[in-house]
Structure formats: C-alpha cells, structure tokens
Design an enzyme around this catalytic site. Structure first.
Site, PDB file in Angstrom:
ATOM      1  N   GLY A  12      36.902 -17.443   3.896  1.00  0.00           N
ATOM      2  CA  GLY A  12      37.715 -16.927   4.992  1.00  0.00           C
ATOM      3  C   GLY A  12      38.829 -17.889   5.331  1.00  0.00           C
ATOM      4  N   SER A  14      42.191 -17.635   4.927  1.00  0.00           N
ATOM      5  CA  SER A  14      43.567 -17.143   4.996  1.00  0.00           C
ATOM      6  C   SER A  14      44.272 -17.469   6.300  1.00  0.00           C
ATOM      7  CB  SER A  14      43.602 -15.624   4.762  1.00  0.00           C
ATOM      8  OG  SER A  14      42.878 -14.947   5.766  1.00  0.00           O
ATOM      9  N   SER A  15      43.518 -17.690   7.382  1.00  0.00           N
ATOM     10  CA  SER A  15      44.151 -17.953   8.678  1.00  0.00           C
ATOM     11  C   SER A  15      43.173 -18.656   9.602  1.00  0.00           C
ATOM     12  CB  SER A  15      44.634 -16.648   9.328  1.00  0.00           C
ATOM     13  OG  SER A  15      43.527 -15.806   9.617  1.00  0.00           O
ATOM     14  N   GLY A  16      43.661 -19.026  10.782  1.00  0.00           N
ATOM     15  CA  GLY A  16      42.802 -19.573  11.828  1.00  0.00           C
ATOM     16  C   GLY A  16      42.020 -20.803  11.412  1.00  0.00           C
ATOM     17  N   ASP A  55      36.685 -10.320  -1.451  1.00  0.00           N
ATOM     18  CA  ASP A  55      36.345  -9.713  -0.165  1.00  0.00           C
ATOM     19  C   ASP A  55      34.865  -9.948   0.080  1.00  0.00           C
ATOM     20  OD1 ASP A  55      35.725  -8.052   1.995  1.00  0.00           O
ATOM     21  OD2 ASP A  55      37.116  -6.486   1.372  1.00  0.00           O
ATOM     22  N   SER A 133      30.182 -19.677  14.341  1.00  0.00           N
ATOM     23  CA  SER A 133      29.531 -18.698  15.202  1.00  0.00           C
ATOM     24  C   SER A 133      30.449 -18.421  16.400  1.00  0.00           C
ATOM     25  CB  SER A 133      28.160 -19.210  15.644  1.00  0.00           C
ATOM     26  OG  SER A 133      27.501 -18.246  16.447  1.00  0.00           O
ATOM     27  N   TYR A 147      29.356  -7.513  17.994  1.00  0.00           N
ATOM     28  CA  TYR A 147      29.872  -8.820  17.572  1.00  0.00           C
ATOM     29  C   TYR A 147      28.939  -9.931  18.043  1.00  0.00           C
ATOM     30  CZ  TYR A 147      32.944 -12.936  17.482  1.00  0.00           C
ATOM     31  OH  TYR A 147      33.473 -14.184  17.262  1.00  0.00           O
ATOM     32  N   LYS A 151      26.582 -12.572  15.744  1.00  0.00           N
ATOM     33  CA  LYS A 151      26.665 -14.028  15.853  1.00  0.00           C
ATOM     34  C   LYS A 151      25.322 -14.628  16.269  1.00  0.00           C
ATOM     35  CE  LYS A 151      31.012 -14.611  14.696  1.00  0.00           C
ATOM     36  NZ  LYS A 151      31.399 -15.376  13.487  1.00  0.00           N
TER      37      LYS A 151
END
Length: 240
Positions: A12, A14-16, A55, A133, A147, A151
């Site tokens: 994951g 790609s960002s953030g 993915d 998390s 959501y 988590k």
C-alpha cells in the site's frame, strides 16, 4: 530504523503512510513498494525503489507476490502493511461489494500476507511484521462501524501473530485522524473547523503522517526488539 542490509516490503505504498514509509526506508536499504496504482509506482521507481503492481484484494496472488519480491531482493526483514479502505456510510446504506472490499483490504489480505511472511523462505527469523491499524478499532463510531470492526480484527491478528510467528515480531500503529488522500476525499466532513477542534483536544498536538512513520520506524528497529504484540496509539492524545 532497521539495519541497512535489510529488505522491507511496503504494502500500500502509493500514498499517505505507505509512501512515506517506502521513501524513509529507501534511504537505508532495500525496499520493495507494492501498490495497485501504476502511476504512483512509477514515481517511486524513479527514486530507485523496487516496485510491484498488485491489488491486495486479489487474494490468491498474495503468495506469489511475496515470492517474487524475495526472489528479486532477498528474504524480508520487515513487512509494513499500509493498505486500507475506509467507507463512511450508515450501515443501512452499505452494499455487499463495499463491505467485501473493506474486509478484504483491511483484514483478509493482511492475514494472508502474514501467513506467507511466517515462512522461512520468505522472511528472516528476526523479521518484523507491522500493520497500520486505527484508534477506531477501540472507538467505533456511527458511519464507520465495519471499518472499526476490520481494524479491531487486525489488532487481534497482530497479538496472535506475536505468539505464533515468534521469534519474528508482530506490531502495529493505531493513528488517529490524519490528513491523507483517504480523508481528503471527505473534505466536507474534515474541513478547517474539524482540524482546529482536533488540534485543541490533542494534548500533544494532532498526529501527522511523519509522526506515524517515526513510530513505525521505532517498532521495527532493534531498539524495540522486546516489543511484540503491541498496538501503539499515535494520536497526540486526542482519544484520551
């Protein structure tokens, strides 16, 4: 930080948080960044980071993805699972596809990554599995119930992995609200007034992506070698 000779897989990226983690570790050693957005991966590749386009909801492909990463750059000394989906909707409005995508991304995929990670063919004995998390795991709220549940399941996964995968360690960070692409998609909810209120109720100030990355770096470092099964809250004290 992990030692320079390590190989870290960031899922994951790609960002953030994921992108920031990949860029941070790239300064020290081998990093493989995994994401589905090929345009973002191209940017990371230009910076010298190995990339894999995948993915995480393609669950059957996860084992092969890890094998490919190891074949390219050697056994993993760490895996940071940053992929995540948040859907803000009342329960009555959720569709089957939305719920399935959320749980696949936030809980089922990290379970399968962790399963493969525990193999001696994939990771070293002192490797660290770290997941992102959320404080929502302990404080579910209306419109983010699935959501929060996903988590909470991730937190339980980390605690169980710490026992089953030993001597490998399993840890997680639980950020509060962060200014990322995921939250920017809900600009009406998270405007200037929201941010100002968050800052006021956070004794140490609102958390940032950078502060979360620093927490991840510590948890994965030799300095935290006796820390396992822990979920470290990083929210500036907002949820106290």
């Amino acid at each position: 930080m992990a030692e320079a000779e390590g190989h870290i897989l960031v899922v994951g990226a790609s960002s953030g948080i994921g992108r920031a983690v990949a860029e941070r570790y790239a300064k020290q050693g081998a990093v493989t960044a995994l994401a589905r957005r090929t345009d973002r991966l191209a940017e990371l590749a230009a910076a010298g980071i190995a990339t894999i386009a995948a993915d995480v909801t393609d669950l059957a492909a996860i084992g092969g993805v890890l094998q490919a990463a190891v074949a390219e750059r050697g056994p993993l000394t760490g895996l940071v699972y940053c992929a995540g989906v948040q859907i803000i909707k009342p329960m009555r409005s959720l569709g089957v596809d939305e719920v399935e995508r959320l749980y696949k991304t936030n809980l089922i995929a990290p379970t399968l990554f962790a399963s493969a990670f525990g193999s001696a063919r994939i990771s070293t004995r002192d490797a660290v599995f770290c997941a992102v998390s959320s404080v929502a795991a302990q404080r579910p709220e209306p419109a983010i119930v699935p959501y929060s549940a996903s988590k909470a399941g991730l937190d339980a996964l980390i605690r169980g992995l710490a026992r089953e995968l030993a001597p490998r360690r399993a840890v997680a960070v639980a950020p509060g609200w962060l200014d990322t692409e995921m939250t920017q998609a809900h600009a009406r909810m998270y405007g200037a007034e929201f941010k100002e209120a968050l800052e006021k109720r956070s004794p140490a100030g609102a958390a940032t992506v950078e502060s979360v990355v620093e927490a991840i770096a510590f948890l994965m470092s030799p300095q935290a070698r006796h820390v396992t099964g822990e979920i470290l809250r990083v929210d500036g004290g907002a949820t106290l």
